[in-house]
Design a protein around this motif. Structure first.
Motif, PDB file in Angstrom:
ATOM      1  N   GLU A  61     -35.807  78.425 -12.791  1.00 13.64           N
ATOM      2  CA  GLU A  61     -35.665  79.595 -12.038  1.00 13.64           C
ATOM      3  C   GLU A  61     -34.893  79.528 -10.658  1.00 13.64           C
ATOM      4  O   GLU A  61     -33.996  80.124 -10.446  1.00 13.64           O
ATOM      5  N   GLY A  98     -39.438  82.296 -16.488  1.00 13.09           N
ATOM      6  CA  GLY A  98     -40.012  81.666 -17.634  1.00 13.09           C
ATOM      7  C   GLY A  98     -39.009  81.118 -18.711  1.00 13.09           C
ATOM      8  O   GLY A  98     -37.833  80.753 -18.362  1.00 13.09           O
ATOM      9  N   SER A 117     -40.806  86.452 -13.977  1.00 12.28           N
ATOM     10  CA  SER A 117     -40.332  85.710 -12.655  1.00 12.28           C
ATOM     11  C   SER A 117     -41.612  85.153 -11.861  1.00 12.28           C
ATOM     12  O   SER A 117     -42.596  86.073 -11.784  1.00 12.28           O
ATOM     13  N   SER A 118     -41.219  84.023 -11.543  1.00 14.42           N
ATOM     14  CA  SER A 118     -42.420  83.454 -10.655  1.00 14.42           C
ATOM     15  C   SER A 118     -42.751  83.903  -9.318  1.00 14.42           C
ATOM     16  O   SER A 118     -43.770  83.872  -8.726  1.00 14.42           O
ATOM     17  N   VAL A 174     -40.557  76.954 -13.362  1.00 15.26           N
ATOM     18  CA  VAL A 174     -40.174  77.432 -11.946  1.00 15.26           C
ATOM     19  C   VAL A 174     -38.797  76.656 -11.395  1.00 15.26           C
ATOM     20  O   VAL A 174     -37.795  77.452 -10.841  1.00 15.26           O
ATOM     21  N   PRO A 196     -44.455  76.979 -16.160  1.00 15.40           N
ATOM     22  CA  PRO A 196     -43.504  77.918 -16.276  1.00 15.40           C
ATOM     23  C   PRO A 196     -41.943  78.105 -16.146  1.00 15.40           C
ATOM     24  O   PRO A 196     -41.383  79.016 -15.942  1.00 15.40           O
TER      25      PRO A 196
END
Length: 364
Positions: free
Chosen positions: A188, A125, A115-116, A185, A183
């Motif tokens: 997410e 991710g 997770s960012s 984000v 990644p």
């Protein structure tokens, strides 16, 4: 104070009570009348039962007549689109199987699910990318099935409203495909926005705040993404313009994706969702025995129109799966979508040809 004259036993009386008390008396009397209507007015109940029996038979006949009529004129397109939906469902399952295998192969690789925002028990991710896209795709398959069922049986305006949902879903999926990159984000953020939506839906409900079940997550989101994330479409802010917007609308997402050419279709479908005058006027039919249509009805042109839009949207949902998810997992699934795309394209052309032919007849 309210004054009511009561005549009982030959005595004429003026009764003065507060309005609230009279309202309570009338509401109680009304509830009693409705609850005990069988004893108070048995003829009304008997008539309702008779109307219900006849109505069921009439509705069944209408639906069956509409189904046969639509399939007779538009059956080829219906069948092609249904086959495309079946193949899309199979493609979703195959891709998920490939995802499960890929996950096992990468067991221990924290980068694919990190997770960012570093919140506990929160995925991010590539794993969230795959799960989100497969979820959007699966939801799209379900909506297409709903549209087919509604349209085939003559509930075309209902099909319009579901097609609008399909359009919104396809727009979000296209936006994530275009605006996001590793990644991932933005994907997410979209995934975590589900908690914000649930909080909004459950406001004041006993079930409580969804963030209560994930201690520390809300603070982690605020620290990483700020207060704007919690606004409507706040998750999409980084993908709009230079990413500094304070407020985002669905229209902004459309424009960022470049799907404005479909805007007219979206607005047309809106009429079937909202209670605007246009949607009411559209139900009026001089040819029908009941001037306002209340159930199933044959409408070849409108059915062809919404099915053409649906075919185009279902085709669009396949692209992110083949062009984004399959390479991400290093899975050779690109060719799986070819039969789906071909069927969608063929169905759309069939419906468009019918629409053009119908318009030519109207001009004559």
């Amino acid at each position: 104070m309210a004054q009511v004259r009561i005549i009982a036993g030959g005595v004429d009386e003026d009764v003065r009570l507060p309005i609230r008390e009279w309202e309570g008396i009338f509401h109680e009397a009304e509830d009693t009348l409705i609850r005990d209507v069988g004893a108070i007015a048995p003829d009304i109940v008997a008539s309702a039962r008779k109307i219900t029996r006849r109505g069921k038979l009439r509705r069944d006949r209408e639906v069956e007549h509409t189904r046969r009529a639509h399939l007779k004129k538009l059956g080829s397109g219906f069948r092609q689109l249904e086959e495309a939906a079946i193949l899309a469902e199979a493609s979703n399952r195959n891709t998920f199987d490939a995802f499960s295998f890929w996950l096992k192969e990468n067991d221990g690789n924290d980068e694919i699910l990190a997770s960012s925002i570093g919140a506990p028990e929160t995925l991010g991710g590539p794993v969230v990318r795959v799960l989100t896209f497969l979820g959007l795709h699966a939801r799209g398959c379900t909506i297409v099935s709903e549209i087919l069922l509604l349209c085939r049986h003559g509930f075309v305006k209902g099909a319009h409203s579901r097609a609008r949902s399909l359009y919104e879903l396809a727009t979000i999926m296209g936006f994530l495909t275009q605006a996001d990159s590793p990644p991932y984000v933005l994907t997410e953020r979209y995934s975590l926005s589900a908690l914000v939506e649930t909080r909004r839906d459950l406001l004041g409900d006993r079930e409580g705040d969804p963030f209560d079940r994930t201690p520390g997550l809300e603070d982690a989101i605020r620290n990483a993404w700020g207060e704007s994330f919690f606004k409507s479409y706040g998750w999409a802010i980084p993908g709009i313009g230079d990413g500094s917007s304070k407020q985002v609308t669905f229209r902004d997402i459309e424009q960022a994706l470049g799907s404005s050419k479909m805007r007219h279709a979206y607005l047309t479908m809106n009429h079937s969702v909202h209670a605007g005058a246009a949607s009411i006027i559209a139900q009026f039919d001089n040819r029908a025995p009941f001037r306002y249509r209340t159930g199933s009805s044959v409408d070849y042109y409108d059915a062809a129109w919404v099915m053409s839009v649906t075919a185009l949207l279902l085709e669009g949902l396949q692209i992110p799966i083949s062009m984004d998810i399959s390479p991400l997992m290093e899975a050779d699934l690109e060719l799986d979508v070819a039969p789906i795309v071909n069927l969608c394209d063929s169905a759309r052309k069939f419906f468009d040809d019918y629409i053009r032919a119908d318009q030519e007849v109207e001009r004559l």
